[in-house]
Structure formats: C-alpha cells, structure tokens
Design a protein around this motif. Sequence first.
Motif, PDB file in Angstrom:
ATOM      1  N   TYR A  42       0.748  -1.206  -0.125  1.00  0.00           N
ATOM      2  CA  TYR A  42      -0.044  -0.004   0.052  1.00  0.00           C
ATOM      3  C   TYR A  42       0.822   1.261  -0.058  1.00  0.00           C
ATOM      4  N   GLU A  43       1.954   1.245   1.040  1.00  0.00           N
ATOM      5  CA  GLU A  43       2.688   2.409   0.941  1.00  0.00           C
ATOM      6  C   GLU A  43       3.596   2.346  -0.224  1.00  0.00           C
ATOM      7  N   ILE A  44       3.914   1.375  -0.941  1.00  0.00           N
ATOM      8  CA  ILE A  44       4.663   1.628  -2.148  1.00  0.00           C
ATOM      9  C   ILE A  44       3.866   2.091  -3.247  1.00  0.00           C
ATOM     10  N   VAL A  45       2.739   1.643  -3.423  1.00  0.00           N
ATOM     11  CA  VAL A  45       1.719   2.013  -4.451  1.00  0.00           C
ATOM     12  C   VAL A  45       1.169   3.188  -4.242  1.00  0.00           C
ATOM     13  N   VAL A  46       0.485   3.752  -3.154  1.00  0.00           N
ATOM     14  CA  VAL A  46       0.097   4.866  -2.868  1.00  0.00           C
ATOM     15  C   VAL A  46       0.842   6.062  -2.390  1.00  0.00           C
ATOM     16  N   GLY A  47       1.869   5.598  -1.744  1.00  0.00           N
ATOM     17  CA  GLY A  47       2.947   6.708  -1.419  1.00  0.00           C
ATOM     18  C   GLY A  47       2.650   7.431   0.037  1.00  0.00           C
ATOM     19  N   ALA A  48       1.630   6.771   0.692  1.00  0.00           N
ATOM     20  CA  ALA A  48       1.171   7.169   1.946  1.00  0.00           C
ATOM     21  C   ALA A  48       1.173   6.066   3.129  1.00  0.00           C
ATOM     22  N   LYS A  49       0.961   6.380   4.272  1.00  0.00           N
ATOM     23  CA  LYS A  49       1.092   5.149   5.269  1.00  0.00           C
ATOM     24  C   LYS A  49      -0.527   4.922   5.257  1.00  0.00           C
ATOM     25  N   VAL A  50      -0.944   3.867   5.777  1.00  0.00           N
ATOM     26  CA  VAL A  50      -2.307   3.322   6.043  1.00  0.00           C
ATOM     27  C   VAL A  50      -2.924   4.056   6.875  1.00  0.00           C
ATOM     28  N   TYR A  51      -2.421   4.430   8.065  1.00  0.00           N
ATOM     29  CA  TYR A  51      -3.010   4.991   9.086  1.00  0.00           C
ATOM     30  C   TYR A  51      -3.119   6.610   9.005  1.00  0.00           C
ATOM     31  N   GLU A  52      -2.659   7.135   7.902  1.00  0.00           N
ATOM     32  CA  GLU A  52      -2.737   8.684   7.563  1.00  0.00           C
ATOM     33  C   GLU A  52      -4.325   8.976   7.252  1.00  0.00           C
ATOM     34  N   ALA A  53      -5.137   7.924   6.556  1.00  0.00           N
ATOM     35  CA  ALA A  53      -6.472   8.210   6.107  1.00  0.00           C
ATOM     36  C   ALA A  53      -7.331   7.310   6.721  1.00  0.00           C
ATOM     37  N   THR A  54      -8.635   7.789   7.039  1.00  0.00           N
ATOM     38  CA  THR A  54      -9.631   7.223   7.690  1.00  0.00           C
ATOM     39  C   THR A  54      -9.980   5.913   6.992  1.00  0.00           C
ATOM     40  N   LEU A  55     -10.537   5.889   5.581  1.00  0.00           N
ATOM     41  CA  LEU A  55     -10.768   4.782   5.078  1.00  0.00           C
ATOM     42  C   LEU A  55     -10.119   3.392   5.079  1.00  0.00           C
ATOM     43  N   PRO A  56      -8.635   3.843   4.556  1.00  0.00           N
ATOM     44  CA  PRO A  56      -7.569   2.819   4.679  1.00  0.00           C
ATOM     45  C   PRO A  56      -7.355   2.173   6.161  1.00  0.00           C
ATOM     46  N   LEU A  57      -7.506   3.137   7.043  1.00  0.00           N
ATOM     47  CA  LEU A  57      -7.269   2.516   8.438  1.00  0.00           C
ATOM     48  C   LEU A  57      -8.477   1.550   9.021  1.00  0.00           C
ATOM     49  N   ALA A  58      -9.825   1.958   8.467  1.00  0.00           N
ATOM     50  CA  ALA A  58     -10.724   1.145   8.845  1.00  0.00           C
ATOM     51  C   ALA A  58     -10.866  -0.206   8.409  1.00  0.00           C
ATOM     52  N   LEU A  59     -10.527  -0.172   7.068  1.00  0.00           N
ATOM     53  CA  LEU A  59     -10.537  -1.131   6.317  1.00  0.00           C
ATOM     54  C   LEU A  59      -9.118  -2.219   6.933  1.00  0.00           C
ATOM     55  N   MET A  60      -8.192  -1.471   7.242  1.00  0.00           N
ATOM     56  CA  MET A  60      -6.799  -2.311   7.961  1.00  0.00           C
ATOM     57  C   MET A  60      -7.391  -2.996   9.243  1.00  0.00           C
ATOM     58  N   ARG A  61      -8.258  -2.233   9.841  1.00  0.00           N
ATOM     59  CA  ARG A  61      -8.760  -2.769  11.302  1.00  0.00           C
ATOM     60  C   ARG A  61      -9.576  -3.952  10.866  1.00  0.00           C
TER      61      ARG A  61
END
Length: 155
Positions: A42-61
């Motif tokens: 995710y970080e390689i493709v998007v260039g941001a951390k998973v926990y920096e955005a609400t939706l990716p963080l919720a999906l990760m949880r």
Amino acid sequence: MEFDVTLAKQPSLFRRLGAMLYDSVLLLGVLILATAIVAIPYEIVVGAKVYEATLPLALMRLYLLSVVAAFYVYFWMRGGQTLGMRAWRFRVIGDDGANLRLGSALQRFGWAILSLLPAGLGFWWSLIDRDRLAWHDRKSHSRLVMLEKSAGKAS
C-alpha cells in the motif's frame, strides 16, 4: 472425536487467561506479518501510510479482525485447540461433544469479542455460572473441557 460432555471438567478462569496469553504471543507474530503483507505494498503504490487516512485505516482494522477470527475459527474447527489451549490442556467442543463447525466457531468468536468488551465481564461470569461457562460458551452452545495428562509425559 466425540466427547462425553456430562463427564467433562471445566478449566478455571486462570487457565483460560493463561491460554489467552500464549495465544496473544502467537497472534502478535501473525498480525505483524498480516500487516506487512498489506501495508508495505500500500505504501509503495499509494505513497502514504495506511494510518494516515480514515478509510484505509478502517479497512485495515477490519482485515486484522478477520485475521484474528480466521486464526481462532481454524484452530477451533481443527481439533478444538489453539496453541495456548494445547499448552493448558483443554479444548473447545460443541454441547453435543463434537468439534465445532464453521457457524458455531464464528458465533463463538463473535460472542467472545463481546465478552471481552465490558472489562472481560463475559469471562468473569464463568466464576459464578453454575456450569462455569462464560457468556460466549452459553451463546454459541460450546464449552471448554479439560483433557487428561498424556501417559507418555513426565509429571
């Protein structure tokens, strides 16, 4: 393997907590690996951390919760024991004495989460329950049973 529920002894709350501690150490490694499998790409493709955005963080949880559920459901269905339960010599069975099926194992996991939420009240309940069952034991029609010591092991 059928088990005679009427002759079964229930493990103490101390044994339950001991098994949970053992399992949490194993689960920590599993969750680290599961996180790396998703977070690094995710970080390689998007260039941001998973926990920096609400939706990716919720999906990760949700993903990590499903990993934990898969861990317990798999072991409960395959022999009725996690590593911690094996070390503390008990296993989970259905009220009929048989191994749990998928529906019962998922139901047990869901109720176990709810048993943990109010300060573990669902687990503490086993101290006053007439059959020494926790909330999730009752609700999922399953129970923990003690196993005999193996004859080949030294005391």
